[in-house]
Design a protein around this motif. Structure first.
Motif, PDB file in Angstrom:
ATOM      1  N   GLN A  32       5.426   1.500 -16.339  1.00  0.00           N
ATOM      2  CA  GLN A  32       5.115   1.317 -15.042  1.00  0.00           C
ATOM      3  C   GLN A  32       5.320   0.253 -14.647  1.00  0.00           C
ATOM      4  O   GLN A  32       5.728   0.018 -13.312  1.00  0.00           O
ATOM      5  CB  GLN A  32       3.704   1.561 -15.221  1.00  0.00           C
ATOM      6  CG  GLN A  32       2.957   0.639 -15.322  1.00  0.00           C
ATOM      7  CD  GLN A  32       0.832   0.655 -15.031  1.00  0.00           C
ATOM      8  OE1 GLN A  32       1.365   1.973 -14.782  1.00  0.00           O
ATOM      9  NE2 GLN A  32       0.172   0.665 -16.065  1.00  0.00           N
ATOM     10  N   SER A  33       5.472  -1.080 -15.460  1.00  0.00           N
ATOM     11  CA  SER A  33       5.924  -2.213 -14.073  1.00  0.00           C
ATOM     12  C   SER A  33       7.961  -2.074 -14.416  1.00  0.00           C
ATOM     13  O   SER A  33       7.746  -2.716 -13.153  1.00  0.00           O
ATOM     14  CB  SER A  33       5.800  -3.589 -14.667  1.00  0.00           C
ATOM     15  OG  SER A  33       6.318  -3.516 -15.942  1.00  0.00           O
ATOM     16  N   TYR A  36       8.077   0.519 -11.751  1.00  0.00           N
ATOM     17  CA  TYR A  36       7.783  -0.334  -9.779  1.00  0.00           C
ATOM     18  C   TYR A  36       8.700  -1.096  -9.652  1.00  0.00           C
ATOM     19  O   TYR A  36       8.652  -1.289  -8.531  1.00  0.00           O
ATOM     20  CB  TYR A  36       6.150  -0.553  -9.832  1.00  0.00           C
ATOM     21  CG  TYR A  36       6.103  -1.618  -9.121  1.00  0.00           C
ATOM     22  CD1 TYR A  36       5.616   0.340  -7.754  1.00  0.00           C
ATOM     23  CD2 TYR A  36       5.508  -2.679  -8.898  1.00  0.00           C
ATOM     24  CE1 TYR A  36       4.903  -0.553  -6.820  1.00  0.00           C
ATOM     25  CE2 TYR A  36       5.209  -2.756  -7.298  1.00  0.00           C
ATOM     26  CZ  TYR A  36       4.591  -2.289  -6.138  1.00  0.00           C
ATOM     27  OH  TYR A  36       4.479  -2.905  -5.880  1.00  0.00           O
ATOM     28  N   ALA A  39      12.164   0.508  -8.370  1.00  0.00           N
ATOM     29  CA  ALA A  39      11.093   0.865  -7.061  1.00  0.00           C
ATOM     30  C   ALA A  39      10.966  -0.051  -5.772  1.00  0.00           C
ATOM     31  O   ALA A  39      11.364   0.739  -4.919  1.00  0.00           O
ATOM     32  CB  ALA A  39       9.437   1.477  -6.934  1.00  0.00           C
ATOM     33  N   ALA A  49       7.010   1.786  -2.472  1.00  0.00           N
ATOM     34  CA  ALA A  49       7.484   1.516  -3.407  1.00  0.00           C
ATOM     35  C   ALA A  49       6.519   2.470  -4.627  1.00  0.00           C
ATOM     36  O   ALA A  49       6.879   3.425  -6.004  1.00  0.00           O
ATOM     37  CB  ALA A  49       7.929   0.148  -4.010  1.00  0.00           C
ATOM     38  N   ASN A  50       5.455   2.693  -4.715  1.00  0.00           N
ATOM     39  CA  ASN A  50       4.053   2.817  -4.966  1.00  0.00           C
ATOM     40  C   ASN A  50       3.941   4.941  -4.628  1.00  0.00           C
ATOM     41  O   ASN A  50       4.112   5.092  -5.774  1.00  0.00           O
ATOM     42  CB  ASN A  50       3.081   2.791  -4.257  1.00  0.00           C
ATOM     43  CG  ASN A  50       1.812   3.178  -5.210  1.00  0.00           C
ATOM     44  OD1 ASN A  50       1.048   2.616  -5.963  1.00  0.00           O
ATOM     45  ND2 ASN A  50       0.893   3.513  -4.259  1.00  0.00           N
ATOM     46  N   ALA A  53       6.893   5.285  -6.988  1.00  0.00           N
ATOM     47  CA  ALA A  53       7.253   5.180  -8.327  1.00  0.00           C
ATOM     48  C   ALA A  53       6.250   6.531  -8.958  1.00  0.00           C
ATOM     49  O   ALA A  53       6.202   7.007  -9.919  1.00  0.00           O
ATOM     50  CB  ALA A  53       6.375   3.784  -8.615  1.00  0.00           C
ATOM     51  N   GLN A  54       5.255   6.661  -7.960  1.00  0.00           N
ATOM     52  CA  GLN A  54       4.167   8.444  -8.291  1.00  0.00           C
ATOM     53  C   GLN A  54       5.623   9.091  -8.249  1.00  0.00           C
ATOM     54  O   GLN A  54       4.897   9.795  -9.382  1.00  0.00           O
ATOM     55  CB  GLN A  54       3.524   8.099  -7.624  1.00  0.00           C
ATOM     56  CG  GLN A  54       2.304   7.046  -7.706  1.00  0.00           C
ATOM     57  CD  GLN A  54       1.127   6.846  -6.594  1.00  0.00           C
ATOM     58  OE1 GLN A  54       0.542   8.504  -6.390  1.00  0.00           O
ATOM     59  NE2 GLN A  54       0.203   6.408  -6.618  1.00  0.00           N
ATOM     60  N   THR A  81      13.660   7.245 -11.272  1.00  0.00           N
ATOM     61  CA  THR A  81      14.132   6.622 -10.422  1.00  0.00           C
ATOM     62  C   THR A  81      14.306   6.628  -9.464  1.00  0.00           C
ATOM     63  O   THR A  81      14.670   6.527  -8.024  1.00  0.00           O
ATOM     64  CB  THR A  81      13.277   5.341 -10.564  1.00  0.00           C
ATOM     65  OG1 THR A  81      12.422   5.855 -11.941  1.00  0.00           O
ATOM     66  CG2 THR A  81      12.642   5.103  -9.817  1.00  0.00           C
TER      67      THR A  81
END
Length: 207
Positions: A32-33, A36, A39, A49-50, A53-54, A81
């Motif tokens: 995830q990092s 993100y 993103a 960005a959140n 990423a989701q 992404t």
């Protein structure tokens, strides 16, 4: 990111491909990092960005069966992404979005990671200031220019890989990158002057 052996990662991915949601959740925690971080570079702000990423992980879950283990899983996630970002941008502009029901396999090698720097407090402050200027410069670009520059300069993708990921011609990619670099250098130089930050000649000429 928690250290896992290649064998453990492969087993985790295979489990996720077999429908194991817990295995996929572990993959999200592991990557995830990185997703993100990409993103943030693409969108230019934390809120978008959140969301990106989701959405990228939702797409990854949907299409994880297409991952063939011929590349690094990170590369595959990066590609999803970027494509998600492009399609979200097109949708916001009212452009018809192409179907994502496609082969997401990627046979490229792992991309270089940007290493974290360590040094004295002053060096860390200057590094933080420069990163802030980079984010500001990227935000001033068009979505197309920002995307190709981030992929090329921050994540090391080749021109051919960028062309494939963005569904554009090789000539268009090269043109956009050249223009993006020119705009980036100009904006960074302007911002550096305003903040009284000295940029070495080598940094100004980079790229």
């Amino acid at each position: 990111m928690e250290e896992r052996t290649l064998s453990e990662l492969k087993d985790l991915i295979l489990a996720a491909q077999s429908g194991d949601r817990q295995a996929f959740s572990q993959l999200v925690e592991l990557y995830q990092s990185r997703v993100y971080g990409l993103a943030v570079h693409l969108t230019g702000n934390l809120e978008d960005a959140n969301d990106l990423a989701q959405e990228a992980f939702i797409r990854a879950y949907r299409y994880i069966g297409s991952f063939r283990h011929e590349s690094e899983f990170t590369t595959w996630l990066h590609r999803i992404t970027v494509n998600t970002w492009i399609n979200m941008s097109r949708k916001s502009r009212g452009v018809v979005v192409e179907s994502l029901d496609q082969d997401w396999n990627d046979d490229t090698k792992v991309k270089r990671e940007v290493a974290a720097t360590t040094g004295d407090p002053l060096e860390e402050f200057e590094n933080s200031e420069f990163k802030s200027m980079v984010r500001s410069a990227l935000k001033e670009m068009t979505e197309e220019h920002r995307t190709v520059l981030v992929m090329r300069e921050l994540y090391g993708y080749s021109y051919e890989e960028i062309a494939e990921a963005t569904n554009t011609s090789l000539g268009t990619v090269k043109s956009r990158i050249n223009r993006a670099k020119s705009q980036f250098r100009s904006t960074i130089s302007s911002l550096a002057g305003k903040f009284g930050i000295h940029l070495p000649a080598e940094s100004k000429q980079r790229g």
